[in-house]
Design a protein around this motif. Sequence first.
Motif, PDB file in Angstrom:
ATOM      1  N   TRP A 258       0.811  -1.204   0.000  1.00  0.00           N
ATOM      2  CA  TRP A 258       0.000   0.000   0.000  1.00  0.00           C
ATOM      3  C   TRP A 258       0.854   1.267   0.000  1.00  0.00           C
ATOM      4  CZ3 TRP A 258      -4.927  -0.546  -1.112  1.00  0.00           C
ATOM      5  CH2 TRP A 258      -5.588  -1.738  -0.774  1.00  0.00           C
ATOM      6  N   HIS A 259       0.434   2.231  -0.781  1.00  0.00           N
ATOM      7  CA  HIS A 259       1.045   3.557  -0.751  1.00  0.00           C
ATOM      8  C   HIS A 259       0.726   4.211   0.593  1.00  0.00           C
ATOM      9  CE1 HIS A 259       2.824   7.032  -2.731  1.00  0.00           C
ATOM     10  NE2 HIS A 259       1.817   7.785  -2.312  1.00  0.00           N
ATOM     11  N   GLN A 260       1.579   5.128   1.022  1.00  0.00           N
ATOM     12  CA  GLN A 260       1.357   5.803   2.310  1.00  0.00           C
ATOM     13  C   GLN A 260      -0.027   6.459   2.331  1.00  0.00           C
ATOM     14  OE1 GLN A 260       4.371   8.645   3.351  1.00  0.00           O
ATOM     15  NE2 GLN A 260       3.489   9.107   5.333  1.00  0.00           N
ATOM     16  N   GLY A 261      -0.768   6.191   3.390  1.00  0.00           N
ATOM     17  CA  GLY A 261      -2.107   6.754   3.535  1.00  0.00           C
ATOM     18  C   GLY A 261      -3.211   5.935   2.879  1.00  0.00           C
ATOM     19  N   GLN A 262      -2.847   4.854   2.242  1.00  0.00           N
ATOM     20  CA  GLN A 262      -3.821   3.989   1.579  1.00  0.00           C
ATOM     21  C   GLN A 262      -3.984   2.679   2.359  1.00  0.00           C
ATOM     22  OE1 GLN A 262      -5.687   4.550  -1.110  1.00  0.00           O
ATOM     23  NE2 GLN A 262      -4.827   6.545  -1.660  1.00  0.00           N
ATOM     24  N   ASN A 264      -7.800   4.443   1.858  1.00  0.00           N
ATOM     25  CA  ASN A 264      -8.441   5.511   2.627  1.00  0.00           C
ATOM     26  C   ASN A 264      -9.941   5.624   2.401  1.00  0.00           C
ATOM     27  OD1 ASN A 264      -8.389   6.532   0.056  1.00  0.00           O
ATOM     28  ND2 ASN A 264      -6.981   8.219   0.508  1.00  0.00           N
ATOM     29  N   VAL A 266     -12.133   6.969   0.334  1.00  0.00           N
ATOM     30  CA  VAL A 266     -12.703   8.296   0.142  1.00  0.00           C
ATOM     31  C   VAL A 266     -14.177   8.172  -0.247  1.00  0.00           C
ATOM     32  CG1 VAL A 266     -12.613  10.366  -1.293  1.00  0.00           C
ATOM     33  CG2 VAL A 266     -10.501   9.326  -0.471  1.00  0.00           C
ATOM     34  N   TYR A 277       0.032   3.923  -8.127  1.00  0.00           N
ATOM     35  CA  TYR A 277       1.014   5.016  -8.108  1.00  0.00           C
ATOM     36  C   TYR A 277       2.212   4.652  -8.974  1.00  0.00           C
ATOM     37  CZ  TYR A 277      -1.915   6.820  -4.401  1.00  0.00           C
ATOM     38  OH  TYR A 277      -2.984   7.312  -3.695  1.00  0.00           O
ATOM     39  N   GLY A 285      -3.414   1.446  -4.159  1.00  0.00           N
ATOM     40  CA  GLY A 285      -4.410   2.349  -3.612  1.00  0.00           C
ATOM     41  C   GLY A 285      -5.789   1.750  -3.813  1.00  0.00           C
TER      42      GLY A 285
END
Length: 304
Positions: A258-262, A264, A266, A277, A285
């Motif tokens: 996972w990418h940072q913050g994922q 999430n 939304v 990414y 993501g």
Amino acid sequence: MKERFRTMHLSVSSSHPSGNYMYIDPLPGDKSFTQRDRAFYLASPDFRPAPAYCVRFWYNMYGADTRSLQVYAKVGSGFGNAMWRNYGNQGETWHLAEVNVDPEFSKQPFKVVFEAVTDAHSLSSQWYPFSHPVDTDGDIAIDDVYVYNTTCKDIPTCPPGAITRKGANSSSCYTFHTTPKSWYKSALSCRQEGATSRLVWVTSQEEQDFIVNTTKQHAGLKAAGQYGWYTSGNDERSEGHFDWTDTGLFYQSAYSDWHQGQPNNVANNQDCLLLQYAGADYEWGDVNCNEAHPFICEVEFPTV
């Protein structure tokens, strides 16, 4: 016939937003005192004469009241003996079956007929006007039926244009589809490639690196995938818990990227896993499954 392989993919009734299959429902049953061995039939269009045919399909037989699933080649009005059969409870797992059609059938027009038999039924009488389900554990389902005009052993393992990755215990071949589609249409497109094809599962760093390097080495793939590639991962079953799906089962992997913050989520509607990414080696993501993106199909097979 110019094509070496001609495939029929049967469309079946919808039961889930991300897939379809045909099944017999044991709950309603037939209104009688004693009726068991309830048989249901699904017949294909006619197939033209040819030296060989192979039928491939996925099936599920679950429950103590399941009786049998059989496949016939119907010539004229007669079924003859079943070409393939299985009996009883086979558990919750989906199984792949393949059937070579005997040349005695295929030398003339024929239909492929599926027969499913269950003991599930309902009871009713003039004194008890409401039917009462009996022996209701008898689900039988089929999915992704393919008919090829060749023998089963001569069907290629990988689709044309696929790129192969060899592993120690198993290998996979991948087809990169650059026309963007929703996740649901991407999953359908992969299944239409063949009975063993599905949206890609990324279950190791080695596999992630292979996909990244393959994409970077092809200018067309690099351009197409700048906004990500769909995989079979989603968390529709349980929010925040991503599984590899698209085979009738849910598979969890210890690997993730996972990418940072994922993820999430939304707007509370991001359920599908994207190799998103490009600038960060396609770290993962989550996105809305209705977004259109390119996608990758995979066929996994044992390493010989």
